[in-house]
Design an enzyme around this catalytic site. Structure first.
Site, PDB file in Angstrom:
ATOM      1  N   CYS A 398       0.841  -1.203   0.000  1.00 21.45           N
ATOM      2  CA  CYS A 398       0.000   0.000   0.000  1.00 21.45           C
ATOM      3  C   CYS A 398       0.879   1.258   0.000  1.00 21.45           C
ATOM      4  O   CYS A 398       1.487   1.572  -1.009  1.00 21.45           O
ATOM      5  CB  CYS A 398      -0.985  -0.048   1.162  1.00 21.45           C
ATOM      6  SG  CYS A 398      -2.465   0.903   0.827  1.00 21.45           S
ATOM      7  N   HIS A 525      -3.593  -5.136   0.396  1.00 20.19           N
ATOM      8  CA  HIS A 525      -2.981  -5.689   1.612  1.00 20.19           C
ATOM      9  C   HIS A 525      -3.083  -7.212   1.587  1.00 20.19           C
ATOM     10  O   HIS A 525      -4.049  -7.767   2.112  1.00 20.19           O
ATOM     11  CB  HIS A 525      -3.711  -5.164   2.856  1.00 20.19           C
ATOM     12  CG  HIS A 525      -3.497  -3.714   3.106  1.00 20.19           C
ATOM     13  ND1 HIS A 525      -2.488  -3.230   3.917  1.00 20.19           N
ATOM     14  CD2 HIS A 525      -4.150  -2.624   2.640  1.00 20.19           C
ATOM     15  CE1 HIS A 525      -2.539  -1.912   3.946  1.00 20.19           C
ATOM     16  NE2 HIS A 525      -3.539  -1.517   3.186  1.00 20.19           N
ATOM     17  N   GLU A 527      -1.703  -9.311   3.324  1.00 15.30           N
ATOM     18  CA  GLU A 527      -1.577  -9.929   4.653  1.00 15.30           C
ATOM     19  C   GLU A 527      -2.922 -10.375   5.233  1.00 15.30           C
ATOM     20  O   GLU A 527      -2.976 -11.310   6.026  1.00 15.30           O
ATOM     21  CB  GLU A 527      -0.870  -8.972   5.632  1.00 15.30           C
ATOM     22  CG  GLU A 527      -1.623  -7.691   6.012  1.00 15.30           C
ATOM     23  CD  GLU A 527      -1.348  -6.518   5.090  1.00 15.30           C
ATOM     24  OE1 GLU A 527      -0.982  -6.757   3.916  1.00 15.30           O
ATOM     25  OE2 GLU A 527      -1.523  -5.366   5.534  1.00 15.30           O
TER      26      GLU A 527
HETATM   27  N1  GLN Z   1      -2.020   6.646   2.937  1.00 10.91           N
HETATM   28  C1  GLN Z   1      -2.088   5.906   1.718  1.00 10.91           C
HETATM   29  C2  GLN Z   1      -3.444   6.044   1.039  1.00 10.91           C
HETATM   30  O1  GLN Z   1      -4.392   6.467   1.620  1.00 10.91           O
HETATM   31  C3  GLN Z   1      -1.763   4.458   1.960  1.00 10.91           C
HETATM   32  C4  GLN Z   1      -2.768   3.760   2.815  1.00 10.91           C
HETATM   33  C5  GLN Z   1      -2.270   2.439   3.330  1.00 10.91           C
HETATM   34  O2  GLN Z   1      -1.081   2.145   3.297  1.00 10.91           O
HETATM   35  N2  GLN Z   1      -3.161   1.617   3.831  1.00 10.91           N
HETATM   36  O3  GLN Z   1      -3.567   5.703  -0.106  1.00 10.91           O
END
Ligand code: GLN
Length: 592
Positions: A398, A525, A527
């Protein structure tokens, strides 16, 4: 439908969530279909706004629910797919009741905690318990309900009252209460003390709930006379008292409960002995044994924002663990606070700076997890640059993926002020931008949440192979910003390839760097969907690359559809290759 309620007494942090998940796992091992509900008596409607600092990570479900991290434990132990409704909070119940009141559904009556809130709780539980979470049709057999907090907390009172009414409604033989408590040992006398448990059971009974099973946390197994005493004072048969003594890791908990026949006691209370089969935990036992005997370390540097509370990255840690066990490596996580890597720390605290860099340089692989806010961003970029330039296996998740793109644009394309507009709205090279699925002007509710599909653009890439040559994968998201689609061509021409995109081709999901052993970034994600026996493909790639066996893992996961036993890693470990491409030791394929 049968219900198992897990409550906690004496102190918080006794591992109620793990106990409840382990009970679920055991019942599942007895051939029953199990679902779970976590009750969080706080007022927040969900965990979405809660700081991972304070509460641990926000777990994300397929349906986009942002929930308590205990639901992650349930999904991992039971290999189930839960929904946002499986996490019940005071906020959700009050909201539902107040919404009804505003619509006039209460026909002018006074709306009260009893019966309106308590009825709403019971209706919620009954409705959600009947929803299958294992991909099969029809309602589950058992619902494990975990009541968060400790007996006696003011905020859990409406839930206790509702559960008392509910147990009466469903009747004996359909409701079993497992009370998790603490039996401390006072070092002066070395004696196991029963009084705290006695008190908490008395508290529970005074609220109308009678425990059927006592699960006592203690350093060692309870002595016989201690059990006898607890049985007398708490009115629980001795065979229904189990000890959750300290074990090397949580995978032992289901086995601990099985060894003490906790499942039989529960099945008896629920009149399920006739329906259940002998508990089969062969696979779980074998995997736990492998975990216990791992020797050869694989060092992963976790370059995060908060490193004080490891629960803030719980699922990432679990996913790393699942992959390490599959590769027969002992996971060592080196926590590197991203801001410690920055230049400013070199001036302010040179020792801290050096220590952070030493850790990073000593790692076999580097992981930059997701995050919000700009603290440590520059440090994460430096770690990513180090991984890219020094051929160190890297996984960016992310924010970690977004920063990998920023770093590449700065270092390789020469766009010095390349940035995400999250951190620099006026940057002249906005390579990561705000790309909501709905309105672009409204910040609230614009998070891209839950399961979305990623289509592989090329099959000849590491990620597609790790996913078992899949054409697409569904993974969970939680972000607002994304790689700027207008800069893709330029970035790709320089060697950072976007090998996975959404169905429109406008949203970048997976990046891979060419000419690097393993440099992968993902907008999602992975995970959240990793399981002990089915490690997440990309985590497996990271661990395999960090242990020098990526080629074997790629070959193994490439051979899908037929379930075959394949040699991976150092030539000793064998695992099975499943549809999702994970090479894993499921106990049968492993060498023991
Ligand atoms: N802050 C970033 C976004 O909003 C990444 C978010 C995250 O890593 N979950 O896109």
């Amino acid at each position: 439908m049968k219900y198992v309620l897990v409550t906690g007494g004496v102190v918080s942090g006794l591992g109620k969530g793990v106990t409840a998940s382990s009970i679920g796992l055991l019942l599942q091992a007895c051939g029953l279909r199990v679902t779970s509900i976590k009750i969080d008596p706080y007022l927040n409607t969900d965990a979405g706004t809660m700081s991972p600092f304070e509460h641990g990570e926000v777990f994300v479900l397929d349906d986009g629910g942002e929930v308590d991290l205990d639901l992650g434990n349930y999904e991992r132990f039971l290999d189930s797919t839960l929904t946002r409704d499986n996490n019940l909070t005071t906020g959700k119940i009050y909201q539902a009741v107040i919404d009804k009141e505003r619509k006039g559904d209460y026909l002018g009556r006074t709306v009260q905690v009893v019966p309106h809130i308590t009825d709403a709780i019971q209706e919620w539980i009954e409705r959600v318990a009947n929803v299958p979470v294992d991909g099969k049709e029809g309602p589950p057999d058992v619902c494990v309900i975990e009541l968060g907090g400790t007996i006696g907390d003011i905020e859990s009172m409406p839930f206790i009252e509702a559960l008392g009414q509910f147990s009466y409604k469903v009747g004996p033989g359909n409701f079993c209460i497992v009370h998790v408590s603490l039996v401390p040992v006072l070092s002066v006398v070395g004696e196991q003390k029963t009084k705290p448990t006695q008190h908490s059971v008395r508290g529970l009974r005074s609220l109308g709930l009678t425990p059927n099973i006592l699960a006592c946390r203690s350093t060692k197994a309870l002595e016989d006379n201690v059990k006898t005493k607890l049985s007398q004072f708490c009115h629980v048969p001795e065979e229904n008292i189990v000890t959750l003594y300290d074990v090397p890791n949580i995978w032992h908990v289901p086995l601990l409960l099985r060894d003490q026949k906790a499942h039989e006691a529960i099945l008896k209370e629920l009149n399920l002995l006739g329906k259940a089969v002998e508990a089969d935990v062969t696979e779980w036992t074998a995997r736990t044994k492998v975990y216990d005997t791992l020797q050869e370390p694989v060092r992963i540097a976790m370059v995060g924002k908060y490193t004080g509370l490891t629960d803030s990255y719980l699922s990432v840690l679990k996913a790393l663990l699942h992959a390490s066990v599959a590769c027969h490596k002992k996971l060592v996580v080196d926590w590197v606070a991203a801001s410690d890597l920055e230049e400013i720390t070199a001036h302010e605290a040179p020792d801290v700076h050096k220590a952070a860099w030493d850790l990073l340089k000593g790692a076999d692989g580097i992981l930059v997890p997701g995050g919000f806010g700009d603290r440590g961003v520059q440090g994460k970029i430096l770690a990513t640059k180090y991984a890219r330039e020094n051929q160190v296996p890297f996984l960016g998740i992310c924010l970690g993926m977004q920063l990998a793109v920023v770093e590449f644009a700065r270092s390789i394309l020469g766009f010095e002020d390349a940035n995400s507009t999250e951190f620099e709205p006026e940057t002249s090279s906005p390579c990561v931008i705000f790309m909501p699925e709905g309105s672009t002007t409204h910040m609230g509710g614009t998070m891209r949440l839950g399961s979305r599909r990623t289509h592989f653009q090329v099959l000849d890439c590491k990620s597609a192979k790790l996913y078992g040559n899949a054409k697409f994968v569904d993974e969970r998201h939680r972000h607002r910003y994304e790689v700027n689609p207008d800069m893709i061509q330029e970035i790709e021409n320089a060697g950072l390839l976007f090998v996975g995109k959404d169905e429109t081709g406008r949203r970048m999901e997976i990046v891979e760097l060419q000419n690097h052993p393993y440099f992968v970034g993902v907008q999602f994600h992975p995970e959240f969907k990793s399981r002990p026996g089915k490690p997440s493909a990309l985590f497996l790639g990271l661990i395999a690359a960090a242990s020098g066996c990526l080629e074997a893992a790629l070959q193994a996961s490439g051979k899908v559809s037929k379930v075959s036993t394949t040699r991976v890693a150092n030539g000793t470990a064998t695992g099975k290759v499943y549809q999702n491409g994970s090479v894993y030791g499921n106990g049968n394929g492993l060498h023991h």
